[in-house]
Design an enzyme around this catalytic site. Structure first.
Site, PDB file in Angstrom:
ATOM      1  N   SER A 118      39.499  50.129  39.203  1.00 41.70           N
ATOM      2  CA  SER A 118      38.245  49.955  39.924  1.00 41.70           C
ATOM      3  C   SER A 118      37.255  51.075  39.582  1.00 41.70           C
ATOM      4  CB  SER A 118      38.528  49.856  41.425  1.00 41.70           C
ATOM      5  OG  SER A 118      37.434  49.332  42.126  1.00 41.70           O
ATOM      6  N   HIS A 149      41.105  41.557  43.054  1.00 45.46           N
ATOM      7  CA  HIS A 149      40.696  42.923  42.724  1.00 45.46           C
ATOM      8  C   HIS A 149      41.916  43.836  42.730  1.00 45.46           C
ATOM      9  CE1 HIS A 149      37.889  46.201  42.216  1.00 45.46           C
ATOM     10  NE2 HIS A 149      38.541  46.873  43.159  1.00 45.46           N
ATOM     11  N   ASP A 176      37.837  37.870  41.217  1.00 46.78           N
ATOM     12  CA  ASP A 176      37.660  39.129  41.948  1.00 46.78           C
ATOM     13  C   ASP A 176      36.530  38.933  42.960  1.00 46.78           C
ATOM     14  OD1 ASP A 176      36.707  41.775  42.697  1.00 46.78           O
ATOM     15  OD2 ASP A 176      37.793  42.569  40.976  1.00 46.78           O
TER      16      ASP A 176
END
Length: 289
Positions: free
Chosen positions: A111, A264, A235
């Protein structure tokens, strides 16, 4: 280790078996409001240790033990583009234990940490013996991610994330940003936090400037390290459209996989099976060892 600002960059080091020193050292980089103890970081560490790698679980500046406003809190704080912290951390690792780093490095980022990692590879990758890197769910376009995060369907998660971001914010960062803690608590969304805290505390001209200058998608062409960039089309927080340019990138060092499902940082295995992204990281690193 301590940098020139007096902040401490803290990590957990797992040296593994003696044979691990014959392979590149793996650095794991967590995402927004995460830390070295985040479940996905610990899971990947277990997989790689079992595969014979030494592993370092890094806390980004102002995360984990250095978050908040306690005595150990960092004066400065990580953000999506603070790639110089990775540069300084790897430099410090080599100075403290050259034998552990003798075979170079593998990097895996998640991320926001993946965004920082990709930017680092473009800017500083040639200065370090990085053998391979894997990015999982990186927000290649920070503006598009902010817009998606603020969509009505993501309101609950945005509120949860925002409260964690506020809790991480130290008194020193508030001072740098020129905002009181009372005003901090009144911020209502991610954009306001980036605009009122992250941007002024780090020399950006507002959130839009921060997004433009730190989105890793703009740096992929300059990445000179063999890198696998993984993302899921479903996501909920990072739109797949952010990856269209990456899919057509002509840089042979960067391979992009846009999978149909995975959420995610959520490429989970069934039952007790290993997460798919952990298997991919292990395979990439084993091949490049």
């Amino acid at each position: 280790m301590t940098d020139g600002s007096g902040d401490r960059l803290i990590a957990e080091v797992h040296e593994g078996e003696e044979a691990a020193r014959e392979r590149p050292l793996v650095l794991l980089i967590h995402g927004l409001t995460g830390c070295a103890d985040s479940a996905y970081i610990r899971n990947t560490a277990r997989v790689l240790l079992a595969a014979g790698f030494a592993v370092v679980r890094m806390n980004l500046r102002g995360a984990g033990p250095t978050a908040g406003s306690g005595a150990s809190a960092s004066r400065f704080h990580y953000h999506a583009g603070r790639s110089e912290d990775l540069r300084d951390f790897l430099t410090g690792l080599r100075e403290q234990d050259s034998a552990l780093c003798a075979q170079g490095f593998h990097l895996a980022g998640y991320s926001l940490g993946a965004n920082m990692m990709l930017k680092f590879l473009a800017e500083y990758g040639r200065d370090f013996p990085v053998r391979a890197a894997v990015s999982v769910s990186a927000p290649l376009d920070l503006k598009a991610t902010q817009v998606r995060m603020m969509a009505p369907r993501n309101r609950l998660y945005q509120n949860y994330l925002l409260e964690r971001m506020k809790a991480e914010t130290s008194a020193a960062v508030l001072e740098q940003a020129g905002i009181t803690r009372e005003a901090l608590q009144k911020l209502e969304n991610i954009f306001q936090y980036d605009d009122r805290v992250i941007a002024p505390a780090n020399g950006f001209d507002g959130a839009e400037d921060y997004y433009r200058r730190c989105s890793s998608g703009a740096f992929l062409e300059a990445v000179a390290v063999p890198s696998l960039v993984i993302h899921a089309a479903n996501d909920p927080w990072i739109p797949a459209s952010s990856y269209m340019a990456a899919l057509s990138l002509e840089n042979p060092q960067v391979r992009t996989l846009l999978l149909e499902k995975g959420g995610h940082v959520g490429f989970h295995g069934r039952g007790g099976e290993m997460a798919w992204h952990d298997a991919a990281i292990r395979a990439v690193f084993a091949k490049a060892a």
